[in-house]
Design a protein around this motif. Structure first.
Motif, PDB file in Angstrom:
ATOM      1  N   PHE A 128      -0.148  11.973  -1.129  1.00  0.00           N
ATOM      2  CA  PHE A 128      -1.161  11.155  -1.809  1.00  0.00           C
ATOM      3  C   PHE A 128      -0.864   9.658  -1.723  1.00  0.00           C
ATOM      4  CE2 PHE A 128      -1.729  14.926  -4.937  1.00  0.00           C
ATOM      5  CZ  PHE A 128      -2.628  15.524  -4.074  1.00  0.00           C
ATOM      6  N   LEU A 129       0.415   9.288  -1.802  1.00  0.00           N
ATOM      7  CA  LEU A 129       0.802   7.887  -1.992  1.00  0.00           C
ATOM      8  C   LEU A 129       0.264   6.951  -0.919  1.00  0.00           C
ATOM      9  CD1 LEU A 129       2.431   6.328  -4.125  1.00  0.00           C
ATOM     10  CD2 LEU A 129       4.425   6.552  -2.652  1.00  0.00           C
ATOM     11  N   ASN A 181      -4.534  11.990 -10.035  1.00  0.00           N
ATOM     12  CA  ASN A 181      -5.004  10.900 -10.887  1.00  0.00           C
ATOM     13  C   ASN A 181      -3.860  10.013 -11.358  1.00  0.00           C
ATOM     14  OD1 ASN A 181      -7.645  11.747 -10.667  1.00  0.00           O
ATOM     15  ND2 ASN A 181      -7.633  12.927 -12.558  1.00  0.00           N
ATOM     16  N   VAL A 182      -2.726  10.647 -11.691  1.00  0.00           N
ATOM     17  CA  VAL A 182      -1.563   9.880 -12.143  1.00  0.00           C
ATOM     18  C   VAL A 182      -1.052   8.989 -11.015  1.00  0.00           C
ATOM     19  CG1 VAL A 182       0.888  10.090 -12.763  1.00  0.00           C
ATOM     20  CG2 VAL A 182      -0.828  11.399 -14.010  1.00  0.00           C
ATOM     21  N   ILE A 183      -0.931   9.549  -9.802  1.00  0.00           N
ATOM     22  CA  ILE A 183      -0.476   8.752  -8.666  1.00  0.00           C
ATOM     23  C   ILE A 183      -1.462   7.624  -8.385  1.00  0.00           C
ATOM     24  CG2 ILE A 183       0.126   8.785  -6.211  1.00  0.00           C
ATOM     25  CD1 ILE A 183       2.098  10.268  -8.006  1.00  0.00           C
ATOM     26  N   GLU A 184      -2.752   7.920  -8.471  1.00  0.00           N
ATOM     27  CA  GLU A 184      -3.752   6.879  -8.204  1.00  0.00           C
ATOM     28  C   GLU A 184      -3.656   5.746  -9.205  1.00  0.00           C
ATOM     29  OE1 GLU A 184      -8.403   6.358  -7.008  1.00  0.00           O
ATOM     30  OE2 GLU A 184      -7.891   8.094  -8.239  1.00  0.00           O
ATOM     31  N   GLN A 185      -3.524   6.076 -10.495  1.00  0.00           N
ATOM     32  CA  GLN A 185      -3.410   5.019 -11.501  1.00  0.00           C
ATOM     33  C   GLN A 185      -2.132   4.211 -11.302  1.00  0.00           C
ATOM     34  OE1 GLN A 185      -4.659   5.611 -15.605  1.00  0.00           O
ATOM     35  NE2 GLN A 185      -5.118   7.735 -15.112  1.00  0.00           N
ATOM     36  N   ALA A 186      -1.027   4.907 -11.027  1.00  0.00           N
ATOM     37  CA  ALA A 186       0.244   4.199 -10.844  1.00  0.00           C
ATOM     38  C   ALA A 186       0.179   3.252  -9.652  1.00  0.00           C
ATOM     39  CB  ALA A 186       1.376   5.208 -10.670  1.00  0.00           C
ATOM     40  N   VAL A 187      -0.442   3.710  -8.552  1.00  0.00           N
ATOM     41  CA  VAL A 187      -0.581   2.862  -7.361  1.00  0.00           C
ATOM     42  C   VAL A 187      -1.497   1.678  -7.658  1.00  0.00           C
ATOM     43  CG1 VAL A 187      -1.592   2.771  -5.045  1.00  0.00           C
ATOM     44  CG2 VAL A 187      -0.067   4.645  -5.665  1.00  0.00           C
ATOM     45  N   GLN A 209      -2.221   7.308   1.173  1.00  0.00           N
ATOM     46  CA  GLN A 209      -3.689   7.296   1.154  1.00  0.00           C
ATOM     47  C   GLN A 209      -4.207   6.383   0.047  1.00  0.00           C
ATOM     48  OE1 GLN A 209      -5.076  11.288   0.614  1.00  0.00           O
ATOM     49  NE2 GLN A 209      -4.115  12.079   2.464  1.00  0.00           N
ATOM     50  N   LEU A 210      -3.620   6.533  -1.151  1.00  0.00           N
ATOM     51  CA  LEU A 210      -4.093   5.766  -2.301  1.00  0.00           C
ATOM     52  C   LEU A 210      -3.691   4.304  -2.195  1.00  0.00           C
ATOM     53  CD1 LEU A 210      -3.368   8.480  -4.998  1.00  0.00           C
ATOM     54  CD2 LEU A 210      -5.605   7.705  -4.211  1.00  0.00           C
ATOM     55  N   ALA A 211      -2.521   4.026  -1.617  1.00  0.00           N
ATOM     56  CA  ALA A 211      -2.111   2.636  -1.423  1.00  0.00           C
ATOM     57  C   ALA A 211      -3.080   1.923  -0.486  1.00  0.00           C
ATOM     58  CB  ALA A 211      -0.691   2.587  -0.864  1.00  0.00           C
ATOM     59  N   GLN A 212      -3.504   2.620   0.557  1.00  0.00           N
ATOM     60  CA  GLN A 212      -4.465   2.030   1.501  1.00  0.00           C
ATOM     61  C   GLN A 212      -5.822   1.836   0.829  1.00  0.00           C
ATOM     62  OE1 GLN A 212      -5.176   4.418   4.997  1.00  0.00           O
ATOM     63  NE2 GLN A 212      -6.093   2.741   6.128  1.00  0.00           N
ATOM     64  N   ARG A 213      -6.241   2.821   0.048  1.00  0.00           N
ATOM     65  CA  ARG A 213      -7.552   2.728  -0.614  1.00  0.00           C
ATOM     66  C   ARG A 213      -7.611   1.552  -1.574  1.00  0.00           C
ATOM     67  NH1 ARG A 213      -9.530   7.855  -3.869  1.00  0.00           N
ATOM     68  NH2 ARG A 213      -9.514   8.680  -1.746  1.00  0.00           N
ATOM     69  N   HIS A 214      -6.529   1.335  -2.318  1.00  0.00           N
ATOM     70  CA  HIS A 214      -6.524   0.281  -3.336  1.00  0.00           C
ATOM     71  C   HIS A 214      -5.873  -1.008  -2.848  1.00  0.00           C
ATOM     72  CE1 HIS A 214      -8.133   2.843  -6.496  1.00  0.00           C
ATOM     73  NE2 HIS A 214      -7.317   3.797  -6.087  1.00  0.00           N
ATOM     74  N   HIS A 215      -5.590  -1.075  -1.532  1.00  0.00           N
ATOM     75  CA  HIS A 215      -5.011  -2.277  -0.931  1.00  0.00           C
ATOM     76  C   HIS A 215      -3.752  -2.717  -1.673  1.00  0.00           C
ATOM     77  CE1 HIS A 215      -8.754  -2.455   1.311  1.00  0.00           C
ATOM     78  NE2 HIS A 215      -9.415  -2.413   0.171  1.00  0.00           N
ATOM     79  N   LYS A 216      -2.870  -1.758  -1.861  1.00  0.00           N
ATOM     80  CA  LYS A 216      -1.635  -2.006  -2.608  1.00  0.00           C
ATOM     81  C   LYS A 216      -0.425  -1.821  -1.692  1.00  0.00           C
ATOM     82  CE  LYS A 216      -3.073  -2.866  -6.827  1.00  0.00           C
ATOM     83  NZ  LYS A 216      -2.581  -3.989  -7.641  1.00  0.00           N
ATOM     84  N   PRO A 217       0.691  -2.487  -2.026  1.00  0.00           N
ATOM     85  CA  PRO A 217       1.881  -2.362  -1.184  1.00  0.00           C
ATOM     86  C   PRO A 217       2.721  -1.112  -1.454  1.00  0.00           C
ATOM     87  CG  PRO A 217       2.326  -3.881  -2.982  1.00  0.00           C
ATOM     88  CD  PRO A 217       0.877  -3.472  -3.127  1.00  0.00           C
TER      89      PRO A 217
END
Length: 451
Positions: A324-325, A361-367, A327-335
């Protein structure tokens, strides 16, 4: 022929015979391990979770039948082939009645043995190599419980039987339904899913069976319906326990007669679809309470598959997180690239009542809330605690974190926007817009300002 990943365990007390069998199967492209007795074999089977066991009938510490019974008790879908130099027809009949895949007399011809191995491993000519490799790609796991479920899934996928997928909310029932479709003969045809609980009762019949023009107010055009849209393919009826009783009767007729009647029509139309259903509810209890038709229940529940909870497959948490990590980092433009070790410990120890969906959901919020490449444990623990008390929507959590962050950085710089922009990795214009969005005035943070 399946590849090296198809592990086979051979049990033979004679090392030379075991090596000959191993060589034959290895040359045919299979991965092989050898055990010399029943106890060693049981340990190997539990550790490797192989796809096939081939055993001598006579072993030093137990019979092949006893070994089969013990394997079958733990892994009922694992095929076992028994070999014996002293076999009789009566032995073979008795073994196959118990569930042994096949009983071969030694010496057996290599070609005959390889044919039995291919059958036991579930090699199906109708499947392309791409299907063999990809039918389960969406399901990320190293869990023994999930591997056993996928073994059963692959077997049932080759039939046209109706399948009832059981499991708590968030376990991935819809993913399993898609895997069944991809592993089936219908893989080249449409897959259509509908959540019976998400569609208003007044519209559900039309969504499923379609309607003719003018069938009801607002029916300005003809509508095919999802069952006909999936012609030749597979339909998933998710949350089937929430289907109204009136529609249950019509669905039963579709399964029995392979015909549907669109709303407002007077004629039946043939339909060829495979029906999969899923629910987190106890259908047997609903049947007892007369909220679900017993005849429909048995039609849907030809084969049932239960998806384990995340708590039953905790060994998958690091694997799922790693999936998940990025994918979600790319989606939210996070490092964010990884979790801190103690953050992973927090994930492994959490309760997960919402299962894989909650983990996502937890991984997404944290990212989304992180500001560094390594997501700290404090952030992960905070998000988990919020979730346990009732999950806050991501936008709300992100807004709260963003405001707190801006307050902290402006306090640190005493309202110096240029300095704050540099610290936060934003330009002055972006930072001003963020401050305005949260009704924050830089003057509030200057020496002597209102904090």
């Amino acid at each position: 022929m399946v590849g090296q990943q198809a592990q086979i365990v051979i049990i033979d007390a004679d090392p030379d015979q075991g090596r000959l069998l191993s060589q034959l199967l290895t040359e045919a492209g299979h991965g092989v391990r050898i055990a010399g007795n029943g106890d060693e074999a049981l340990t190997l089977v539990a550790r490797l979770r192989p796809r096939l066991v081939i055993s001598e009938l006579l072993l030093p510490d137990m019979s092949g039948i006893d070994l089969f019974d013990r394997i079958h008790g733990a892994m009922p879908m694992l095929p076992v082939i028994l070999l014996t130099a002293q076999g009789t027809i009566a032995d073979a009949v008795a073994a196959t009645r118990r569930g042994v895949f096949n009983f071969l007399s030694k010496p057996c011809a290599p070609k005959a043995l390889l044919e039995q191995v291919d059958q036991a491993l579930g090699t199906h000519e109708f499947r392309s190599e791409a299907q063999e490799a990809s039918w389960r790609d969406e399901i990320i796991t190293r869990s023994a419980a999930m591997e056993e479920l996928l073994r059963r899934t692959e077997l049932v996928a080759t039939s046209d039987a109706s399948v009832l997928i059981l499991g708590e909310s968030g376990t991935g029932k819809e993913l399993l339904a898609r895997a069944i479709h991809r592993a089936s003969r219908r893989a080249g045809k449409p897959y259509v899913g509908i959540n019976c609980a998400a569609v208003p009762e007044a519209l559900l019949e039309s969504e499923l069976f379609g309607h003719v023009k003018g069938a009801f107010t607002g029916a300005a055009t003809q509508h095919r319906g999802l069952l006909r849209a999936a012609e030749g393919g597979t339909v998933l009826l998710d949350e089937i326990g929430d289907m109204p009783l009136g529609l249950q009767v019509k669905l039963l007729r579709v399964i029995q007669e392979r015909k549907i009647r669109p709303v407002g029509s007077t004629t039946d139309e043939p339909v060829d679809v495979r029906i999969l259903s899923a629910t987190h509810r106890n259908l047997e209890e609903l049947v007892r309470e007369r909220h679900f038709r017993e005849d429909l229940y048995y039609r849907l529940n030809v084969v049932s598959l239960r998806v384990p909870t995340l708590g039953e497959r905790r060994e998958d948490i690091p694997l799922l997180t790693a999936y998940f990590l990025p994918q979600l980092a790319q989606r939210h433009h996070k490092p964010a690239r990884a979790l801190a070790p103690d953050a992973m410990t927090a994930l492994l120890n959490a309760a997960w009542p919402g299962n894989v969906r909650q983990l996502y959901n937890v991984i997404e919020q944290a990212v989304a809330l992180s500001t560094s490449q390594i997501v700290p444990s404090s952030l992960v623990e905070q998000v988990i605690q919020v979730g346990e008390g009732g999950l806050v929507p991501l936008d709300e959590a992100k807004r709260a974190f963003e405001r707190d962050y801006l307050v902290r950085v402006m306090q640190m710089t005493e309202g110096n926007v240029s300095h704050a922009a540099q610290l936060s990795g934003r330009n002055r214009t972006e930072l001003y817009k963020l401050l305005q969005r949260h009704d924050l005035n830089p003057g509030m943070f200057k020496a002597g300002g209102v904090h």
